[in-house]
Motif scaffolding. Structure first.
Motif, PDB file in Angstrom:
ATOM      1  N   LEU A  21       0.820  -1.209   0.000  1.00  0.00           N
ATOM      2  CA  LEU A  21       0.000   0.000   0.000  1.00  0.00           C
ATOM      3  C   LEU A  21       0.854   1.260   0.000  1.00  0.00           C
ATOM      4  O   LEU A  21       0.503   2.254  -0.632  1.00  0.00           O
ATOM      5  CB  LEU A  21      -0.939  -0.022   1.212  1.00  0.00           C
ATOM      6  CG  LEU A  21      -2.183   0.831   1.134  1.00  0.00           C
ATOM      7  CD1 LEU A  21      -2.979   0.556  -0.125  1.00  0.00           C
ATOM      8  CD2 LEU A  21      -3.038   0.614   2.359  1.00  0.00           C
ATOM      9  N   GLY A  22       2.000   1.223   0.697  1.00  0.00           N
ATOM     10  CA  GLY A  22       2.886   2.388   0.737  1.00  0.00           C
ATOM     11  C   GLY A  22       3.380   2.789  -0.634  1.00  0.00           C
ATOM     12  O   GLY A  22       3.382   3.974  -0.986  1.00  0.00           O
ATOM     13  N   LYS A  23       3.778   1.829  -1.443  1.00  0.00           N
ATOM     14  CA  LYS A  23       4.246   2.101  -2.808  1.00  0.00           C
ATOM     15  C   LYS A  23       3.112   2.681  -3.654  1.00  0.00           C
ATOM     16  O   LYS A  23       3.305   3.640  -4.404  1.00  0.00           O
ATOM     17  CB  LYS A  23       4.788   0.810  -3.437  1.00  0.00           C
ATOM     18  CG  LYS A  23       5.124   0.918  -4.907  1.00  0.00           C
ATOM     19  CD  LYS A  23       6.406   1.680  -5.145  1.00  0.00           C
ATOM     20  CE  LYS A  23       6.852   1.546  -6.594  1.00  0.00           C
ATOM     21  NZ  LYS A  23       6.861   2.786  -7.311  1.00  0.00           N
ATOM     22  N   ILE A  24       1.925   2.111  -3.516  1.00  0.00           N
ATOM     23  CA  ILE A  24       0.768   2.606  -4.273  1.00  0.00           C
ATOM     24  C   ILE A  24       0.462   4.053  -3.885  1.00  0.00           C
ATOM     25  O   ILE A  24       0.230   4.901  -4.744  1.00  0.00           O
ATOM     26  CB  ILE A  24      -0.457   1.696  -4.061  1.00  0.00           C
ATOM     27  CG1 ILE A  24      -0.220   0.341  -4.747  1.00  0.00           C
ATOM     28  CG2 ILE A  24      -1.731   2.353  -4.585  1.00  0.00           C
ATOM     29  CD1 ILE A  24      -1.253  -0.717  -4.417  1.00  0.00           C
ATOM     30  N   LYS A  25       0.491   4.357  -2.583  1.00  0.00           N
ATOM     31  CA  LYS A  25       0.207   5.723  -2.126  1.00  0.00           C
ATOM     32  C   LYS A  25       1.244   6.715  -2.662  1.00  0.00           C
ATOM     33  O   LYS A  25       0.895   7.818  -3.076  1.00  0.00           O
ATOM     34  CB  LYS A  25       0.153   5.777  -0.601  1.00  0.00           C
ATOM     35  CG  LYS A  25      -1.108   5.193  -0.021  1.00  0.00           C
ATOM     36  CD  LYS A  25      -1.128   5.333   1.491  1.00  0.00           C
ATOM     37  CE  LYS A  25      -2.432   4.833   2.063  1.00  0.00           C
ATOM     38  NZ  LYS A  25      -2.489   5.013   3.523  1.00  0.00           N
ATOM     39  N   GLN A  26       2.506   6.324  -2.661  1.00  0.00           N
ATOM     40  CA  GLN A  26       3.553   7.193  -3.212  1.00  0.00           C
ATOM     41  C   GLN A  26       3.315   7.453  -4.698  1.00  0.00           C
ATOM     42  O   GLN A  26       3.390   8.599  -5.156  1.00  0.00           O
ATOM     43  CB  GLN A  26       4.930   6.557  -3.035  1.00  0.00           C
ATOM     44  CG  GLN A  26       5.460   6.601  -1.639  1.00  0.00           C
ATOM     45  CD  GLN A  26       6.811   5.890  -1.531  1.00  0.00           C
ATOM     46  OE1 GLN A  26       7.166   5.050  -2.350  1.00  0.00           O
ATOM     47  NE2 GLN A  26       7.567   6.256  -0.513  1.00  0.00           N
ATOM     48  N   ASP A  27       3.036   6.402  -5.436  1.00  0.00           N
ATOM     49  CA  ASP A  27       2.804   6.542  -6.881  1.00  0.00           C
ATOM     50  C   ASP A  27       1.550   7.369  -7.153  1.00  0.00           C
ATOM     51  O   ASP A  27       1.499   8.151  -8.108  1.00  0.00           O
ATOM     52  CB  ASP A  27       2.684   5.175  -7.554  1.00  0.00           C
ATOM     53  CG  ASP A  27       4.001   4.411  -7.568  1.00  0.00           C
ATOM     54  OD1 ASP A  27       5.060   5.024  -7.301  1.00  0.00           O
ATOM     55  OD2 ASP A  27       3.971   3.197  -7.849  1.00  0.00           O
ATOM     56  N   GLY A  95      -7.160   7.738 -16.853  1.00  0.00           N
ATOM     57  CA  GLY A  95      -7.697   6.519 -16.250  1.00  0.00           C
ATOM     58  C   GLY A  95      -6.710   5.364 -16.334  1.00  0.00           C
ATOM     59  O   GLY A  95      -6.567   4.579 -15.389  1.00  0.00           O
ATOM     60  N   SER A  96      -6.000   5.264 -17.452  1.00  0.00           N
ATOM     61  CA  SER A  96      -4.989   4.216 -17.626  1.00  0.00           C
ATOM     62  C   SER A  96      -3.842   4.402 -16.643  1.00  0.00           C
ATOM     63  O   SER A  96      -3.346   3.434 -16.049  1.00  0.00           O
ATOM     64  CB  SER A  96      -4.446   4.239 -19.056  1.00  0.00           C
ATOM     65  OG  SER A  96      -5.474   3.979 -19.977  1.00  0.00           O
ATOM     66  N   LYS A  97      -3.423   5.635 -16.459  1.00  0.00           N
ATOM     67  CA  LYS A  97      -2.347   5.905 -15.503  1.00  0.00           C
ATOM     68  C   LYS A  97      -2.796   5.554 -14.085  1.00  0.00           C
ATOM     69  O   LYS A  97      -2.031   4.982 -13.308  1.00  0.00           O
ATOM     70  CB  LYS A  97      -1.916   7.370 -15.579  1.00  0.00           C
ATOM     71  CG  LYS A  97      -1.176   7.702 -16.857  1.00  0.00           C
ATOM     72  CD  LYS A  97      -0.771   9.162 -16.904  1.00  0.00           C
ATOM     73  CE  LYS A  97      -0.033   9.463 -18.196  1.00  0.00           C
ATOM     74  NZ  LYS A  97       0.556  10.798 -18.207  1.00  0.00           N
ATOM     75  N   LEU A  98      -4.046   5.886 -13.758  1.00  0.00           N
ATOM     76  CA  LEU A  98      -4.573   5.584 -12.431  1.00  0.00           C
ATOM     77  C   LEU A  98      -4.661   4.072 -12.222  1.00  0.00           C
ATOM     78  O   LEU A  98      -4.341   3.560 -11.148  1.00  0.00           O
ATOM     79  CB  LEU A  98      -5.942   6.248 -12.246  1.00  0.00           C
ATOM     80  CG  LEU A  98      -6.586   6.125 -10.867  1.00  0.00           C
ATOM     81  CD1 LEU A  98      -5.678   6.670  -9.768  1.00  0.00           C
ATOM     82  CD2 LEU A  98      -7.932   6.839 -10.863  1.00  0.00           C
ATOM     83  N   ALA A  99      -5.074   3.329 -13.243  1.00  0.00           N
ATOM     84  CA  ALA A  99      -5.155   1.869 -13.143  1.00  0.00           C
ATOM     85  C   ALA A  99      -3.768   1.263 -12.929  1.00  0.00           C
ATOM     86  O   ALA A  99      -3.604   0.337 -12.135  1.00  0.00           O
ATOM     87  CB  ALA A  99      -5.802   1.289 -14.397  1.00  0.00           C
ATOM     88  N   ARG A 100      -2.770   1.812 -13.630  1.00  0.00           N
ATOM     89  CA  ARG A 100      -1.405   1.312 -13.445  1.00  0.00           C
ATOM     90  C   ARG A 100      -0.911   1.559 -12.028  1.00  0.00           C
ATOM     91  O   ARG A 100      -0.302   0.693 -11.412  1.00  0.00           O
ATOM     92  CB  ARG A 100      -0.454   1.977 -14.444  1.00  0.00           C
ATOM     93  CG  ARG A 100      -0.458   1.315 -15.795  1.00  0.00           C
ATOM     94  CD  ARG A 100       0.696   1.835 -16.662  1.00  0.00           C
ATOM     95  NE  ARG A 100       0.230   1.935 -18.037  1.00  0.00           N
ATOM     96  CZ  ARG A 100      -0.151   3.052 -18.641  1.00  0.00           C
ATOM     97  NH1 ARG A 100      -0.098   4.201 -18.027  1.00  0.00           N
ATOM     98  NH2 ARG A 100      -0.576   3.022 -19.882  1.00  0.00           N
ATOM     99  N   VAL A 101      -1.170   2.752 -11.503  1.00  0.00           N
ATOM    100  CA  VAL A 101      -0.696   3.127 -10.168  1.00  0.00           C
ATOM    101  C   VAL A 101      -1.401   2.309  -9.078  1.00  0.00           C
ATOM    102  O   VAL A 101      -0.756   1.801  -8.167  1.00  0.00           O
ATOM    103  CB  VAL A 101      -0.903   4.639  -9.926  1.00  0.00           C
ATOM    104  CG1 VAL A 101      -0.791   5.003  -8.469  1.00  0.00           C
ATOM    105  CG2 VAL A 101       0.094   5.434 -10.744  1.00  0.00           C
ATOM    106  N   THR A 102      -2.718   2.183  -9.179  1.00  0.00           N
ATOM    107  CA  THR A 102      -3.472   1.497  -8.120  1.00  0.00           C
ATOM    108  C   THR A 102      -3.471  -0.018  -8.304  1.00  0.00           C
ATOM    109  O   THR A 102      -3.788  -0.739  -7.358  1.00  0.00           O
ATOM    110  CB  THR A 102      -4.934   1.969  -8.089  1.00  0.00           C
ATOM    111  OG1 THR A 102      -5.568   1.656  -9.337  1.00  0.00           O
ATOM    112  CG2 THR A 102      -5.026   3.457  -7.802  1.00  0.00           C
TER     113      THR A 102
END
Length: 117
Positions: A21-27, A95-102
């Motif tokens: 989760l930490g990596k996802i939050k940073q991204d 949306g694609s960038k958000l899907a990659r990050v999350t």
């Protein structure tokens, strides 16, 4: 510019471990800054678990208030972002960038143009 809702679909179940989760939050912070710099970002929020939801339903002049999400599902909306984009293609890029990050599915949907006053 048109506004779009980017809904993040989160599976029911335990929250990912802090290292994941930490990596996802940073991204996600990096992506939000990118959206702000580009003038696309309007608003974003994460939601508490679906188990905290309360549904208010009107039926035959009566109101029914129930705990939990309205529909039974294996996933629910875990958060959302409102963006401005010139067209659907640009919104799909965000949306694609958000899907990659999350690492989660993201639904991209335009908001209606007419204000509901």
């Amino acid at each position: 510019m048109k506004q779009y809702l980017l809904s993040v679909y989160q599976p029911d179940g335990p929250i990912p471990t802090p290292d994941v989760l930490g990596k996802i939050k940073q991204d996600l912070e990096v992506l939000n800054r990118e959206m702000k710099t580009a003038g696309a970002w309007v608003f974003a929020a994460g939601l508490d678990p679906a188990s905290t939801a309360t549904v208010v339903k009107a039926h035959a002049g009566e109101l029914l208030i129930t705990d939990g999400p309205f529909t039974e599902a294996k996933e629910h909306i875990g958060g959302f972002t409102i963006i401005r984009a010139p067209d659907l293609d640009a919104a799909l890029e965000w949306g694609s960038k958000l899907a990659r990050v999350t690492t989660l599915p993201v639904e991209v949907r335009p908001l209606q143009d007419e204000a509901l006053d």
